[in-house]
Design a protein around this motif. Structure first.
Motif, short mmCIF file in Angstrom:
data_model
loop_
_atom_site.label_atom_id
_atom_site.label_comp_id
_atom_site.label_asym_id
_atom_site.label_seq_id
_atom_site.Cartn_x
_atom_site.Cartn_y
_atom_site.Cartn_z
N ILE A 39 0.85 -1.10 -0.18
CA ILE A 39 0.02 -0.01 -0.01
C ILE A 39 0.72 1.17 -0.09
CG2 ILE A 39 -2.01 1.13 1.18
CD1 ILE A 39 -2.36 -1.84 0.52
N GLY B 293 2.79 4.25 -3.09
CA GLY B 293 3.72 4.07 -4.00
C GLY B 293 4.94 5.34 -3.77
N PRO C 297 8.62 6.21 -1.69
CA PRO C 297 9.77 5.63 -2.01
C PRO C 297 9.83 4.30 -1.13
CG PRO C 297 10.06 7.82 -0.91
CD PRO C 297 8.72 7.62 -1.42
N ALA D 139 -5.99 4.58 -6.67
CA ALA D 139 -6.85 3.62 -5.84
C ALA D 139 -7.38 4.32 -4.64
CB ALA D 139 -5.75 2.52 -5.38
N CYS E 111 6.04 0.07 7.08
CA CYS E 111 7.24 0.71 6.91
C CYS E 111 7.18 2.08 6.61
CB CYS E 111 7.73 0.30 5.59
SG CYS E 111 8.05 -1.62 5.40
P1 RFL Z 1 5.52 8.64 1.42
O1 RFL Z 1 6.48 9.46 0.75
O2 RFL Z 1 4.58 9.52 2.29
O3 RFL Z 1 4.68 7.90 0.45
C1 RFL Z 1 3.62 7.21 0.98
C2 RFL Z 1 2.76 7.04 -0.43
O4 RFL Z 1 1.33 6.42 0.08
C3 RFL Z 1 0.38 7.05 -0.69
N1 RFL Z 1 -0.79 6.81 0.13
C4 RFL Z 1 -1.66 5.89 -0.31
N2 RFL Z 1 -1.84 4.93 -1.02
C5 RFL Z 1 -2.77 4.16 -1.06
N3 RFL Z 1 -3.97 4.51 -0.43
C6 RFL Z 1 -3.94 5.15 0.84
N4 RFL Z 1 -4.96 5.20 1.52
C7 RFL Z 1 -2.79 6.15 0.81
N5 RFL Z 1 -2.33 6.92 1.64
C8 RFL Z 1 -1.28 7.37 1.40
C9 RFL Z 1 0.71 8.34 -0.83
O5 RFL Z 1 0.04 9.12 -1.96
C10 RFL Z 1 2.32 8.49 -0.91
O6 RFL Z 1 2.70 8.16 -2.36
O7 RFL Z 1 6.09 7.65 2.60
P2 RFL Z 1 7.56 6.90 2.61
O8 RFL Z 1 7.31 6.16 1.24
O9 RFL Z 1 7.49 6.20 3.73
O10 RFL Z 1 8.70 7.66 2.39
C11 RFL Z 1 8.91 8.69 3.55
C12 RFL Z 1 9.65 9.74 3.04
O11 RFL Z 1 8.84 10.37 1.94
C13 RFL Z 1 9.93 10.75 4.11
O12 RFL Z 1 10.41 10.25 5.45
C14 RFL Z 1 10.96 11.88 4.17
O13 RFL Z 1 10.54 12.64 2.92
C15 RFL Z 1 11.49 12.78 5.32
N6 RFL Z 1 12.19 13.86 5.01
C16 RFL Z 1 13.66 13.40 5.00
N7 RFL Z 1 14.16 12.32 4.82
C17 RFL Z 1 15.25 12.05 4.70
O14 RFL Z 1 16.04 10.82 4.96
N8 RFL Z 1 16.36 12.94 4.58
C18 RFL Z 1 16.15 14.41 4.29
O15 RFL Z 1 16.59 15.23 3.71
C19 RFL Z 1 14.64 14.50 4.61
N9 RFL Z 1 14.08 15.71 4.41
C20 RFL Z 1 11.72 15.02 4.78
C21 RFL Z 1 12.81 16.15 4.38
C22 RFL Z 1 10.48 15.44 4.51
C23 RFL Z 1 10.21 16.71 4.39
N10 RFL Z 1 8.66 16.65 4.31
C24 RFL Z 1 7.98 17.78 3.32
C25 RFL Z 1 7.85 15.94 5.16
C26 RFL Z 1 12.31 17.22 3.93
C27 RFL Z 1 11.20 17.77 4.00
C28 RFL Z 1 10.67 18.99 3.55
#
Ligand code: RFL
Ligand code: PHB
Length: 390
Positions: free
Chosen positions: A8, A10, A12, A123, A284
């Motif tokens: 669930i 898509g 990273p 979805a 995860c």
């Molecule tokens: P994501 O990226 O939120 O992806 C989740 C996906 O699930 C979808 N989704 C659904 N799909 C089906 N049914 C549902 N009911 C659903 N509900 C949601 C969403 O549309 C989405 O596509 O989580 P994931 O994959 O666990 O990845 C996590 C990372 O994106 C996050 O931890 C990082 O971006 C955090 N973060 C940083 N992490 C680092 O390791 N290094 C960094 O330098 C860093 N900088 C940051 C960051 C996060 C930031 N923001 C905006 C929160 C900087 C920023 C500004």
């Protein structure tokens, strides 16, 4: 429809898990609520640990990353008066890699398409059923096809902080821990050359600032702002002028400014959900834990979960061995809490918060001096920054 693992989300986490499982011949389907364009448009993270780069390599998606990522052997910390450097390579024997989450997600999607992986976009109304049984299933609706259903051996909840997977675990079982800090970050992306070849973390009296980058002509800058600020409240001019006041004078003097091509506000929040598994559902990444962005840990923490879960699933399908799956939550949570601890410590070290007393500020100064002057403190900071994925 039937598969071995229903993934669930898509983002990273989901894509990386899908690729790693495909490498091992384990059939899986990714279900994403949004469109491909929305997912690929998210700017977000920029720093990857060395162990995470290796994991992306194991997933077959690191060709461009290895070519274009910027290796950083250290970082600059500004304590408000003077700047000092933490030498990751010298202290911990590892570096970090600057590579945008946007680019990484694109690489994961491209690789997924190359190997013929299945993703279902749009979805809607997704729900997970019978996670406690041996035969869980997922339902959703799609505009084109109506009500849909997918049966699986396992469900991986990779749907981020606002997803449904976590909430599938009953309230009576689930414990959520949260700390929301009274500040936020305002981030700007601009097509300008970075002010320095390494990141600069600045603890100024006016609040935190961070100079980061994506590549040689794309800079990412952040300043601490008020939690209720909106990105549109800040003009580009106001942003650049505030950033200059918070970083060391030598860098402010040579900062190249330009129009912002993205501007957003990021909350500072730590969150952990226990347990991270319930029956045949495994959480995860952001679905289970969030950290304030200061330590650049969110995406790396997500990748660490994916490494553990993919290994446990491979072990199960190869030999029927269940110990990896059974121990998943305990192992992932032990690491998540260490990551929360580091991220909150590093955030507290560098930010100004409303209501801080002169006592608090002196303590913060002492903490910064300890990091500047003591090798042991630098070792803890450096080891934590370069990684929890070894
Ligand atoms: P994501 O990226 O939120 O992806 C989740 C996906 O699930 C979808 N989704 C659904 N799909 C089906 N049914 C549902 N009911 C659903 N509900 C949601 C969403 O549309 C989405 O596509 O989580 P994931 O994959 O666990 O990845 C996590 C990372 O994106 C996050 O931890 C990082 O971006 C955090 N973060 C940083 N992490 C680092 O390791 N290094 C960094 O330098 C860093 N900088 C940051 C960051 C996060 C930031 N923001 C905006 C929160 C900087 C920023 C500004
Ligand atoms: C980023 O470049 O987006 C970034 C870098 C380092 C951090 C947080 C975000 O600690």
């Amino acid at each position: 429809m039937r598969t071995k693992v229903a993934i669930i989300g898509g983002g990273p986490s989901g894509l990386l898990l899908s690729l790693l499982l495909h490498q091992a011949g384990i059939d899986n389907v990714v279900l994403e609520r949004k469109t491909r364009e929305v997912v690929l448009g998210r700017v977000r993270a920029g720093v990857l640990e060395e162990g995470v780069v290796a994991l992306i390599g194991a997933a077959g998606a690191s060709d461009l990353l290895r070519k274009h990522a910027l290796r950083h052997d250290g970082t600059v910390i500004y304590d408000g008066t003077s700047a000092f450097r933490i030498d990751f390579a010298g202290i911990s024997g590892q570096s970090v890699f600057v590579y945008g989450q946007q680019d990484l997600t694109r690489d994961l999607y491209d690789r997924h398409a190359e190997i013929g992986g299945q993703i279902i976009f749009n979805a809607e109304n997704l729900a997970i059923h019978d996670a406690k049984s041996d035969s869980p299933f997922v339902t959703w609706t799609s505009e084109a096809q109506g009500a849909m259903q997918l049966r699986a051996d396992f469900v991986a909840g990779c749907d981020g902080f606002h997803g449904v997977s976590r909430r599938t675990i009953p309230d009576t079982v689930r414990h959520e821990y949260e700390k929301v800090l009274p500040a936020a970050w305002l981030g700007v992306l601009s097509q300008t050359s970075p002010v320095h070849h390494e990141l600069i973390y600045a603890a100024s009296a006016r609040g935190f600032a961070l100079c980061s980058m994506r590549h040689h002509n794309l800079s990412r800058y952040y300043i601490q702002c008020v939690a209720t600020d909106l990105a549109e409240d800040w003009s580009d001019e106001a942003f650049w002028s505030e950033l200059k006041r918070r970083i060391p004078g030598e860098f402010a003097a040579k900062l190249v400014t330009g129009p912002s091509i993205e501007k957003s506000v990021v909350p500072l929040r730590a969150f952990v959900c226990e347990p991270m598994q319930w029956g045949r559902l495994f959480l995860c990444g952001d679905a289970a834990h969030i950290v304030p962005p200061t330590g650049a840990k969110g995406l790396n923490a997500a990748a660490a979960d994916v490494a553990d879960l993919s290994m446990a699933l491979c072990q199960f399908y190869a030999s029927g061995e269940q110990s990896g799956l059974e121990g998943y939550s305990a192992t992932a949570l032990a690491r998540a809490w260490k990551i929360v601890r580091f991220s909150l410590w590093f955030t507290g070290l560098l930010h100004r918060f409303p209501g801080q007393s002169p006592f608090d500020l002196n303590l913060q100064r002492a903490d910064l001096a300890q990091l500047r002057d003591h090798a042991a403190m630098q070792k803890i900071m450096s080891d934590s920054y370069v990684g929890f994925v070894r």
